[in-house]
Scaffold this motif. Structure first.
Motif, PDB file in Angstrom:
ATOM      1  N   GLY A   1       6.109 -26.548 -49.589  1.00 35.01           N
ATOM      2  CA  GLY A   1       6.769 -25.401 -50.203  1.00 35.01           C
ATOM      3  C   GLY A   1       5.740 -24.516 -50.880  1.00 35.01           C
TER       4      GLY A   1
ATOM      5  N   GLY B   1      15.068 -23.236 -50.182  1.00 28.81           N
ATOM      6  CA  GLY B   1      14.302 -24.413 -49.774  1.00 28.81           C
ATOM      7  C   GLY B   1      15.254 -25.354 -49.057  1.00 28.81           C
ATOM      8  N   CYS B   2      14.818 -25.926 -47.978  1.00 25.80           N
ATOM      9  CA  CYS B   2      15.713 -26.798 -47.217  1.00 25.80           C
ATOM     10  C   CYS B   2      15.871 -28.145 -47.905  1.00 25.80           C
ATOM     11  CB  CYS B   2      15.217 -26.986 -45.792  1.00 25.80           C
ATOM     12  SG  CYS B   2      16.520 -26.749 -44.581  1.00 25.80           S
ATOM     13  N   ASN B   3      14.989 -28.410 -48.841  1.00 23.24           N
ATOM     14  CA  ASN B   3      15.260 -29.511 -49.766  1.00 23.24           C
ATOM     15  C   ASN B   3      14.668 -29.137 -51.132  1.00 23.24           C
ATOM     16  OD1 ASN B   3      12.521 -29.963 -49.539  1.00 23.24           O
ATOM     17  ND2 ASN B   3      12.708 -32.167 -49.191  1.00 23.24           N
ATOM     18  N   ASP B   4      14.958 -29.940 -52.130  1.00 21.37           N
ATOM     19  CA  ASP B   4      14.544 -29.600 -53.485  1.00 21.37           C
ATOM     20  C   ASP B   4      13.034 -29.617 -53.651  1.00 21.37           C
ATOM     21  OD1 ASP B   4      17.112 -29.258 -54.235  1.00 21.37           O
ATOM     22  OD2 ASP B   4      17.314 -31.162 -55.308  1.00 21.37           O
ATOM     23  N   TYR B   5      12.399 -30.579 -53.017  1.00 23.22           N
ATOM     24  CA  TYR B   5      10.952 -30.701 -53.207  1.00 23.22           C
ATOM     25  C   TYR B   5      10.230 -29.439 -52.751  1.00 23.22           C
ATOM     26  CZ  TYR B   5      11.458 -35.575 -54.434  1.00 23.22           C
ATOM     27  OH  TYR B   5      11.802 -36.731 -55.068  1.00 23.22           O
TER      28      TYR B   5
ATOM     29  N   ALA C   1      15.213 -32.004 -59.973  1.00 22.81           N
ATOM     30  CA  ALA C   1      15.805 -30.663 -59.961  1.00 22.81           C
ATOM     31  C   ALA C   1      16.356 -30.278 -61.329  1.00 22.81           C
ATOM     32  CB  ALA C   1      16.901 -30.575 -58.903  1.00 22.81           C
TER      33      ALA C   1
ATOM     34  N   ALA D   1      11.524 -26.546 -52.497  1.00 23.32           N
ATOM     35  CA  ALA D   1      11.934 -25.456 -53.393  1.00 23.32           C
ATOM     36  C   ALA D   1      11.120 -25.494 -54.684  1.00 23.32           C
ATOM     37  CB  ALA D   1      13.427 -25.567 -53.686  1.00 23.32           C
TER      38      ALA D   1
ATOM     39  N   LEU E   1      16.831 -26.217 -61.206  1.00 20.26           N
ATOM     40  CA  LEU E   1      16.967 -25.704 -59.848  1.00 20.26           C
ATOM     41  C   LEU E   1      18.432 -25.678 -59.404  1.00 20.26           C
ATOM     42  CD1 LEU E   1      15.345 -24.858 -57.261  1.00 20.26           C
ATOM     43  CD2 LEU E   1      15.491 -27.262 -56.590  1.00 20.26           C
TER      44      LEU E   1
ATOM     45  N   THR F   1      21.063 -25.927 -56.722  1.00 24.17           N
ATOM     46  CA  THR F   1      20.941 -26.704 -55.496  1.00 24.17           C
ATOM     47  C   THR F   1      22.301 -27.198 -55.029  1.00 24.17           C
ATOM     48  OG1 THR F   1      19.698 -28.522 -54.491  1.00 24.17           O
ATOM     49  CG2 THR F   1      20.581 -28.894 -56.681  1.00 24.17           C
TER      50      THR F   1
ATOM     51  N   GLY G   1      17.521 -24.993 -53.786  1.00 23.29           N
ATOM     52  CA  GLY G   1      17.076 -26.143 -52.993  1.00 23.29           C
ATOM     53  C   GLY G   1      18.261 -26.807 -52.316  1.00 23.29           C
TER      54      GLY G   1
END
Lengths: 348, 348
Positions: free
Chosen positions: B237, B256-260, B291, B262, B298, B300, B284
């Motif tokens: 990311g 972001g396709c995942n939190d990390y 998160a 993002a 975040l 999410t 995310g």
DNA sequence: GTCGGGCTGCAAATCGTTTTGCGACTTCTC
DNA sequence: GAGAAGTCGCAAAACGATTTGCAGCCCGAC
């Protein structure tokens, strides 16, 4: 394409029964002995026959039944890893290390969460040892062990290695740990050198070896540090700081016994309007991935969890091969001070 | 205290050979049949005899050899879970869910990291299926499956359930996933409602079902969103945002396709002097523990990973008991939008 | 008084390998 | 050309539990 080897008649769409060595032997026109020997190589086999058998084996996708092998050999080829909670980053790293080595040394790995030492769960896993489903166990303690007499009983005559936490009441069981004392000592000196004098320790479970060592090391620099005990979770760091604030405890340095509690504490401090590190310096222990992400970054001590896992697995398997743990030495792995933004000079 | 039952003579300090049912029978003066039947209860046994045997069993701490039971029954009582990397919080949660159910339903669990689908590793674990070391496998894909013909072959005649990711090329294998489309749709609408128009998507591996679904859902609200692909890690990311900045790409919303990824993106944005959410809103997917900790929190979509694990285990075991997966339905679990500080109105 | 049947318990077969003893066959040597 | 040495394969005995067929025993019933 039909029946090129004459066995298509057996193929069904439901999971068909796997082939036995008997059947392979029959197909090759030899006895099971010959098949077994081509596989194990323990006695020479006519190259021509061997090749014919090999071909059939790959053709049929034959694999020997592990249950039968187990029964015959007495070895399961599996080791176990018991962790308090596999979904923790921390124990996940250990698991990864163990797995690496197990894989490399041709052992299977059974991972079990003890749900923070739920006795019922533990009993189940110790039974794996007794039934010889696993040949040995790597155990990461999550609380004072004396309570678990089961472990004490089992540890007497089963191959066990402690990872991450050593257990004082069972000194004969080999262990792999980080040098908690040295690590915490570095943190203590770091904050003392920054001029701090009033410190608070948010320690872990009281009976744990790591908690005791770390606390002792910090008190070398801060003999009068106020010590509270948490449960290693974010929330407990948060809550304990709430308590401190409620009592208007004055401090400029806060030691978290692990990063999660330290981060929880940091969050609560900031909510209370205190600045990190200008008003309070915060340190943790572990260097989890989150420690580098939070703002400010958390000053902490890095443990190499994966290495703990790897070394534990090596120790266990060495013990298994040697047939005993008399020659196996416990290990203590180095730690490293990681300086980030959460620590600064004491406010004047 | 010495030899109260006359068997102390056998006790040694090295792990002595475990007792066999034979020995128990001999000690009780009966045949193995009787012992076996008292244990299994499949035929009545004289209560007096039964009690005598039970006593000896607890006394000797006898447990039947699992290898022998396996061989006879053909069942190993174990299921496998293959995850790309057990040390990820995300997969750890799945593992925990699976374990809960396995434990409850009396199955052992073997967890295997595939090291992001390292073919060698995967092969090993598929072999566990073939050798009947495990009765079934829960597989979490980490990349496009078409590459792994091994899986395709194995899935044909072995009990497999997909968790977290379904595999389009293997539609007959049951799966348990989150409703990726609905979740991503909520995110898309949320940002569109905040007035954003220029969006960037940091997607996951291109071939994954979840990536495809999430991207498609976001494009419902942002048809022209620029889409880059990362590897689900923090760093990717971070790096991808560096690329965007280097090309002076203009955007006010980042998915972001995942939190990390993002969070990695957020870190990089802030380093570049951009404020979140004033200049760029970031969202995310997953709702990992981190998160809620980062600042700002975040926004999410929460997936219940543990529940995915639990349901997968239920499906697998149901299939095992039923002797096939024809009656087993794939499941899609609900997701929940979690609003935090990382999203705000589009800058004017 | 004996026959049927419920109750127990034993011997033996079985699961699928590994491993050992033995024999058959080839090859070599004197 | 016969005995020794070396190759290779087969039959059978483990491993430790489960399960089946069979047999002894005691009881009541006709």
């Amino acid at each position: 394409m039909h029946g090129s080897l004459g066995y298509c008649e057996f193929v069904t769409d439901t999971p068909s029964k796997p082939w036995t060595m008997q059947q392979i032997a029959a197909a090759a026109g030899v006895s099971v002995t010959t098949v077994s020997h081509t596989l194990s190589g323990k006695r020479p086999v006519n190259p021509a026959t061997a090749e014919r058998i090999q071909k059939l084996i790959t053709e049929f996708e034959y694999v020997p039944d592990s249950g039968a092998q187990r029964l015959k050999s007495g070895r399961s080829g599996m080791i176990g890893l018991a962790v308090p909670d596999i979904s923790h980053w921390y124990f996940g790293r250990i698991a990864r290390g163990v797995e690496e080595v197990a894989d490399e040394l041709d052992y299977g790995l059974i991972i079990c969460s003890t749900s923070n030492s739920d006795p019922r769960r533990e009993k189940r896993y110790f039974n794996l040892l007794r039934t010889r489903s696993i040949e040995g166990l790597i155990y990461t303690a999550s609380r004072e062990i004396s309570a678990s007499d089961e472990l004490v009983r089992v540890s007497g005559n089963s191959p066990i290695v402690f990872a991450d936490e050593k257990v004082d009441t069972l000194p004969d069981v080999p262990s792999v740990t980080s040098s908690n004392f040295v690590g915490a000592q570095m943190l203590g000196r770091h904050l003392r050198d920054l001029g701090h004098t009033r410190a608070v320790i948010i320690a872990g479970f009281a009976g744990l070896h790591s908690t005791i060592e770390r606390t002792r090391a910090i008190k070398e620099s801060f003999p009068n540090a106020l010590t509270l005990h948490g449960d290693f979770e974010l929330k407990s760091g948060y809550d304990l700081v709430s308590d401190l604030l409620a009592h208007e405890v004055r401090f400029t340095a806060l030691f978290g016994c692990n990063d999660y509690m330290a981060i929880g504490a940091m969050t609560r401090l900031r909510e209370a309007g205190l600045r990190v590190p200008e008003d309070v310096s915060v340190v943790g222990f572990d260097d989890v991935d989150m420690a580098a992400i939070v703002t400010p970054g958390l000053t902490t001590v890095r443990q190499d969890m994966a290495e703990i896992g790897r070394r534990s697995a090596h120790l266990l398997i060495a013990g298994l091969h040697a047939g005993g743990f008399d020659a196996v030495e416990s290990e203590s792995l180095p730690t490293e001070l990681i300086l980030r933004g959460s620590t600064g000079p004491a406010p004047r």
